[in-house]
Design a protein around this motif. Structure first.
Motif, PDB file in Angstrom:
ATOM      1  N   TYR A 173       0.720  -1.336  -0.008  1.00  0.00           N
ATOM      2  CA  TYR A 173       0.034  -0.184  -0.056  1.00  0.00           C
ATOM      3  C   TYR A 173       0.916   1.279   0.021  1.00  0.00           C
ATOM      4  O   TYR A 173       0.535   2.135  -0.725  1.00  0.00           O
ATOM      5  N   PHE A 174       1.909   1.277   0.773  1.00  0.00           N
ATOM      6  CA  PHE A 174       2.522   2.638   0.854  1.00  0.00           C
ATOM      7  C   PHE A 174       3.537   2.861  -0.322  1.00  0.00           C
ATOM      8  O   PHE A 174       3.844   3.913  -0.447  1.00  0.00           O
ATOM      9  N   LEU A 175       3.928   1.668  -0.856  1.00  0.00           N
ATOM     10  CA  LEU A 175       4.812   1.964  -1.889  1.00  0.00           C
ATOM     11  C   LEU A 175       4.076   2.121  -3.305  1.00  0.00           C
ATOM     12  O   LEU A 175       4.727   2.246  -4.405  1.00  0.00           O
ATOM     13  N   SER A 176       2.785   2.284  -3.281  1.00  0.00           N
ATOM     14  CA  SER A 176       1.953   2.143  -4.308  1.00  0.00           C
ATOM     15  C   SER A 176       2.269   3.598  -5.105  1.00  0.00           C
ATOM     16  O   SER A 176       2.524   4.677  -4.699  1.00  0.00           O
ATOM     17  N   ALA A 177       2.620   3.450  -6.475  1.00  0.00           N
ATOM     18  CA  ALA A 177       3.337   4.511  -7.388  1.00  0.00           C
ATOM     19  C   ALA A 177       2.319   5.757  -7.612  1.00  0.00           C
ATOM     20  O   ALA A 177       2.537   6.937  -7.671  1.00  0.00           O
ATOM     21  N   LYS A 178       0.826   5.193  -7.749  1.00  0.00           N
ATOM     22  CA  LYS A 178       0.088   6.122  -8.464  1.00  0.00           C
ATOM     23  C   LYS A 178      -1.429   6.077  -7.393  1.00  0.00           C
ATOM     24  O   LYS A 178      -1.450   5.124  -6.983  1.00  0.00           O
ATOM     25  N   LYS A 179      -1.826   7.304  -7.350  1.00  0.00           N
ATOM     26  CA  LYS A 179      -3.186   7.566  -6.740  1.00  0.00           C
ATOM     27  C   LYS A 179      -3.895   8.620  -7.408  1.00  0.00           C
ATOM     28  O   LYS A 179      -3.573   9.683  -7.332  1.00  0.00           O
ATOM     29  N   THR A 180      -4.923   8.451  -8.163  1.00  0.00           N
ATOM     30  CA  THR A 180      -5.750   9.397  -8.803  1.00  0.00           C
ATOM     31  C   THR A 180      -7.232   9.533  -7.878  1.00  0.00           C
ATOM     32  O   THR A 180      -7.706   8.401  -7.407  1.00  0.00           O
ATOM     33  N   LYS A 181      -7.890  10.492  -8.484  1.00  0.00           N
ATOM     34  CA  LYS A 181      -9.145  10.642  -7.691  1.00  0.00           C
ATOM     35  C   LYS A 181     -10.080   9.826  -8.166  1.00  0.00           C
ATOM     36  O   LYS A 181     -11.231   9.517  -7.604  1.00  0.00           O
ATOM     37  N   THR A 182     -10.258   9.010  -9.190  1.00  0.00           N
ATOM     38  CA  THR A 182     -11.100   8.237  -9.827  1.00  0.00           C
ATOM     39  C   THR A 182     -10.873   6.835  -9.147  1.00  0.00           C
ATOM     40  O   THR A 182     -11.584   5.977  -9.258  1.00  0.00           O
ATOM     41  N   LEU A 320      -6.799  11.467  -1.571  1.00  0.00           N
ATOM     42  CA  LEU A 320      -7.768  11.422  -2.580  1.00  0.00           C
ATOM     43  C   LEU A 320      -6.637  11.768  -3.916  1.00  0.00           C
ATOM     44  O   LEU A 320      -7.614  11.408  -4.994  1.00  0.00           O
ATOM     45  N   TRP A 321      -5.635  12.428  -4.078  1.00  0.00           N
ATOM     46  CA  TRP A 321      -4.969  12.864  -5.062  1.00  0.00           C
ATOM     47  C   TRP A 321      -3.603  12.234  -5.093  1.00  0.00           C
ATOM     48  O   TRP A 321      -2.801  12.040  -6.235  1.00  0.00           O
ATOM     49  N   LEU A 322      -3.141  11.743  -3.903  1.00  0.00           N
ATOM     50  CA  LEU A 322      -1.430  11.644  -3.914  1.00  0.00           C
ATOM     51  C   LEU A 322      -1.407  10.394  -3.393  1.00  0.00           C
ATOM     52  O   LEU A 322      -2.282   9.650  -2.603  1.00  0.00           O
ATOM     53  N   PRO A 323      -0.258   9.577  -3.631  1.00  0.00           N
ATOM     54  CA  PRO A 323       0.055   8.171  -3.200  1.00  0.00           C
ATOM     55  C   PRO A 323       0.503   8.544  -1.630  1.00  0.00           C
ATOM     56  O   PRO A 323       0.724   9.748  -1.115  1.00  0.00           O
ATOM     57  N   LEU A 328       1.523  11.683   3.118  1.00  0.00           N
ATOM     58  CA  LEU A 328       2.403  11.781   4.408  1.00  0.00           C
ATOM     59  C   LEU A 328       3.333  12.696   4.454  1.00  0.00           C
ATOM     60  O   LEU A 328       3.449  13.357   5.666  1.00  0.00           O
ATOM     61  N   GLY A 329       4.371  12.906   3.565  1.00  0.00           N
ATOM     62  CA  GLY A 329       5.171  13.852   3.740  1.00  0.00           C
ATOM     63  C   GLY A 329       4.605  15.188   3.603  1.00  0.00           C
ATOM     64  O   GLY A 329       5.167  16.244   4.378  1.00  0.00           O
ATOM     65  N   LEU A 330       3.654  15.592   2.970  1.00  0.00           N
ATOM     66  CA  LEU A 330       3.056  16.995   2.891  1.00  0.00           C
ATOM     67  C   LEU A 330       2.193  17.216   4.314  1.00  0.00           C
ATOM     68  O   LEU A 330       2.258  18.501   4.758  1.00  0.00           O
ATOM     69  N   VAL A 331       1.608  16.183   4.667  1.00  0.00           N
ATOM     70  CA  VAL A 331       0.915  16.355   6.144  1.00  0.00           C
ATOM     71  C   VAL A 331       1.897  16.543   7.099  1.00  0.00           C
ATOM     72  O   VAL A 331       1.845  17.483   8.015  1.00  0.00           O
ATOM     73  N   MET A 332       3.178  15.861   6.917  1.00  0.00           N
ATOM     74  CA  MET A 332       4.093  16.326   8.251  1.00  0.00           C
ATOM     75  C   MET A 332       4.779  17.545   8.198  1.00  0.00           C
ATOM     76  O   MET A 332       5.077  18.246   8.873  1.00  0.00           O
ATOM     77  N   VAL A 333       4.935  17.966   6.869  1.00  0.00           N
ATOM     78  CA  VAL A 333       5.461  19.484   6.710  1.00  0.00           C
ATOM     79  C   VAL A 333       4.325  20.461   7.168  1.00  0.00           C
ATOM     80  O   VAL A 333       4.815  21.454   7.927  1.00  0.00           O
ATOM     81  N   PHE A 334       2.992  20.068   6.961  1.00  0.00           N
ATOM     82  CA  PHE A 334       2.170  20.969   7.660  1.00  0.00           C
ATOM     83  C   PHE A 334       2.244  20.917   9.132  1.00  0.00           C
ATOM     84  O   PHE A 334       1.738  22.128   9.930  1.00  0.00           O
ATOM     85  N   ALA A 335       2.189  19.685   9.641  1.00  0.00           N
ATOM     86  CA  ALA A 335       1.997  19.656  11.044  1.00  0.00           C
ATOM     87  C   ALA A 335       2.995  20.379  11.714  1.00  0.00           C
ATOM     88  O   ALA A 335       2.477  20.727  12.732  1.00  0.00           O
ATOM     89  N   PHE A 336       4.285  20.427  11.100  1.00  0.00           N
ATOM     90  CA  PHE A 336       5.314  20.909  11.971  1.00  0.00           C
ATOM     91  C   PHE A 336       5.949  22.324  11.304  1.00  0.00           C
ATOM     92  O   PHE A 336       6.898  22.711  11.891  1.00  0.00           O
ATOM     93  N   GLY A 337       5.393  22.540  10.326  1.00  0.00           N
ATOM     94  CA  GLY A 337       5.919  23.768   9.453  1.00  0.00           C
ATOM     95  C   GLY A 337       4.853  24.780   9.284  1.00  0.00           C
ATOM     96  O   GLY A 337       4.945  25.627   8.635  1.00  0.00           O
ATOM     97  N   SER A 338       4.040  24.809  10.225  1.00  0.00           N
ATOM     98  CA  SER A 338       2.789  25.752   9.993  1.00  0.00           C
ATOM     99  C   SER A 338       2.143  26.040  11.505  1.00  0.00           C
ATOM    100  O   SER A 338       2.815  25.470  12.480  1.00  0.00           O
ATOM    101  N   GLN A 339       1.341  26.776  11.545  1.00  0.00           N
ATOM    102  CA  GLN A 339       0.395  27.384  12.723  1.00  0.00           C
ATOM    103  C   GLN A 339      -0.150  26.053  13.519  1.00  0.00           C
ATOM    104  O   GLN A 339      -0.442  26.280  14.618  1.00  0.00           O
ATOM    105  N   ILE A 340      -0.205  24.854  12.751  1.00  0.00           N
ATOM    106  CA  ILE A 340      -0.748  23.907  13.433  1.00  0.00           C
ATOM    107  C   ILE A 340       0.483  23.575  14.674  1.00  0.00           C
ATOM    108  O   ILE A 340      -0.458  23.221  15.925  1.00  0.00           O
ATOM    109  N   PHE A 341       1.486  23.477  14.621  1.00  0.00           N
ATOM    110  CA  PHE A 341       2.353  23.435  15.571  1.00  0.00           C
ATOM    111  C   PHE A 341       2.701  24.462  16.495  1.00  0.00           C
ATOM    112  O   PHE A 341       2.613  24.230  17.777  1.00  0.00           O
TER     113      PHE A 341
END
Length: 620
Positions: A173-182, A320-323, A328-341
């Motif tokens: 699951y984690f190494l799946s290369a593609k993920k599209t909204k459809t 829904l758009w990303l593998p 996970l990488g984008l969420v971690m960047v927002f979790a610790f690189g924005s006002q969330i933290f």
């Protein structure tokens, strides 16, 4: 999966119990060292210098006597300090609330964490006498010593064991290369990874030391009286006239006292307040006395919990758009690189619930298989209404989503608007019943003592606010979260490949409208806080833009119109690192709670504690 969810829920309940330290008193062994003989009294100090009692001087060893037990008589709150005798600096400070009866407190002294040579000080916090009836070092059984540390990691351990059990499926699951909204989402593994995101973020948020509770004071008291009396008003002892320095938090309506800010967070907090009260941590004593320290413990937990839940919701949105790796990488960047933290996980603001509800509404809005289900639009409308009940600026998102439905899903617009009308009617009825007005005072711009919205055209503050909201060293959104500039650049530069352009326009419109709304206030800096707090309301929209930007880059790359280079990778890494550095400073450096002005580039708020404060040279 259900079993894992149940175990993690039990872990969270246990986390609250372990935090209460009641279990220490139940398992404490025989007292072995008496630190005082007879009762000890702390006499009140002066207004500027509170009284201090040196309780004991000890040397920690690896023996069993590592549980400090204090028995305090009924009376005012006090502070316990463990001081390093070599550096003369406090290494641990514990604040205890006022008590109506004698109460025991326990503090674990860890030889591998604390300095060996310690001094134990007690400090009075009021002008009343404080009596300590007993202070002893008791035996901490070996079977109990490791429980807090193990429990802290029990949640991650449960998740890791489950992943090891399902390692083949998870790696696939984690190494799946593609993920599209459809494509149909792999819901089982997405939910599990979302749980992992929650546990990891919660532990980090809970451990970060900076805590700032200002506007949220008395919110748990409102929750308490809602539970036991079914009323939003507070008892007479909370009247603003009796708390002259807190009048902006409380408001009088006739002979009743209300919390000035929205009551919606207090309603949503009821399950948390009830759980803590079951473990003996109540912010209101049986005689009605307000216990500030207990409220702090509740709200610090709630803030971390809601911020971690927000990160999980954002991960599910990104999937829904990303593998998985990109999401996970984008969420971690927002979790610790924005006002969330730096803001939302550090203090309980009205943003805590409002932003989470908005993120949930966006998630339901973009899940493809929910697009033609009418109940989803009822739910989205309810979530957005409650987000507005928490914070009035969330009305911008309601307008934007309404326009989005009009353009893209007109068939279900009536469901959305009808639900909103029902909630609006109930909200007006609540306001008329409690405040004798259609809207509560907090929801009217006239409550701002420093000025109103731009009905009067605030030419004195609007130009500087326009610039300062984005680029000032004290509140600039792109100064504190520079990665947002990269996201906007990519969305514009790769507009051709953005997967949902109508959604992207909606997100951009809300972000611009929020910028203008904040700029139209004379107090656009948001008071005493860290960074661009008032722009936190649009973080879910910015995250959605980030998801669409990454999806656009991947689509452009598939067509050979974009390639990663060393310069691009290094530049992106530097911007992300800067965002994480700035917001981590706000979460771990207490000096950042006291900035040196909104426009002071010589001493930016996020650099407090790293560089000398202007006009305050370092002491030799």
């Amino acid at each position: 999966m259900p079993i894992l969810a149940v175990l993690l829920a039990a872990w969270l309940v246990g986390f609250v119990y372990i935090s209460s330290q009641r279990w220490l008193l139940d398992t404490a062994g025989e007292p072995r060292v008496d630190l005082i003989s007879g009762e000890t009294r702390i006499l009140p100090g002066t207004h500027r210098s509170r009284s201090v009692l040196r309780l004991a001087v000890i040397e920690l060893e690896s023996g069993p006597d590592r549980l400090l037990v204090l028995r305090a008589a009924s009376g005012p709150g006090f502070v316990l300090q463990l001081v390093d005798r070599d550096s003369q600096q406090p290494v641990r400070t514990v604040r205890y609330p006022a008590r109506l009866e004698n109460r025991d407190y326990a503090v674990v002294l860890e030889p591998d964490v604390l300095p060996r040579r310690l001094r134990i000080d007690l400090r009075g916090r009021s002008s009343e006498d404080l009596t300590i009836e007993a202070a002893v070092l008791a035996t901490l059984p070996s079977r109990v010593d490791w429980i807090p540390r193990l429990f802290r990691w029990l949640g991650p351990i449960l998740v890791v064991l489950f992943l090891l059990w399902q390692r083949v499926s998870f790696v696939s699951y984690f190494l799946s290369a593609k993920k599209t909204k459809t494509e149909a989402p792999t819901a089982r593994w997405d939910l599990l990874t979302g749980l992992l995101v929650f546990v990891g973020c919660f532990l980090v948020f809970r451990a970060a030391p900076v805590q700032q509770l200002i506007d949220s004071k008395f919110t748990t008291a409102v929750s308490h009286y809602l539970m036991i009396q079914g009323t939003f008003s507070l008892p007479p002892e909370f009247a603003p006239t009796g708390r002259a320095n807190e009048t902006y938090i409380l408001q009088a309506v006739g002979n009743r006292t209300y919390h000035f800010f929205s009551d919606a967070p207090s309603v949503l907090n009821i399950p948390f307040v009830a759980a803590f009260e079951q473990f003996g941590i109540a912010s209101v004593a049986p005689d009605g006395r307000f216990l500030r320290e207990n409220e702090r413990r509740i709200l610090v937990f709630v803030a971390a919990f809601l911020a971690a839940t927000l990160c999980s919701v954002l991960f599910l949105t990104a999937r829904l758009w990303l593998p998985p790796p990109w999401a996970l990488g984008l969420v971690m960047v927002f979790a610790f690189g924005s006002q969330i933290f730096s803001v939302m996980s550090r203090a309980y603001w009205s943003h805590s619930w409002a932003v989470l509800l908005l993120a949930l509404a966006i998630l339901l809005l973009v899940i493809p298989r929910f697009e033609h289900q009418a109940w989803i639009y009822v739910t989205v409308s309810s979530l957005l209404c409650w987000a507005y009940f928490c914070r009035p600026p969330l009305s911008l998102s309601i307008v934007a989503v309404t326009l989005y439905f009009f353009l893209r899903r007109r068939k279900y617009l009536l469901h959305f608007l009808t639900t909103g009308l029902v909630w609006a009617t109930l909200f007006v009825a609540y306001s008329l019943s409690n405040f004798d007005s259609v809207l509560p005072p907090y929801f009217l711009s006239s409550h701002l003592r420093s000025g109103r919205l731009a009905g009067g055209i605030l030419l004195t503050s609007y130009p500087s606010a326009m610039l300062g909201t984005l680029f000032s060293p004290g509140r600039g959104l792109f100064v504190y979260v520079p990665m947002l500039l990269v996201i906007l650049f990519v969305v514009i530069r790769r507009w051709r490949w953005v997967p949902d352009k109508t959604l992207a326009v909606t997100a951009l419109a809300v972000c611009v409208a929020q910028w203008q709304l904040v700029s139209l206030f004379r107090n656009w800096w948001g008071g005493q806080c860290f960074g661009p707090r008032l722009m936190s309301d649009v973080l879910p929209w910015f995250f959605l833009l980030g998801v669409l930007a990454v999806a656009a880059l991947r689509a452009a790359g598939d067509e050979g119109r974009f390639q990663w280079s060393a310069v691009k990778v290094i530049g992106l890494a530097l911007v992300v690192a800067a965002s994480i550095f700035v917001n981590t400073r706000g979460a771990i450096a207490r000096e950042t709670a006291h900035g040196a002005g909104i426009w002071n580039w010589r001493y930016p708020q996020f650099m407090a504690g790293l560089i000398p404060r202007p006009n305050h040279p370092p002491q030799p």
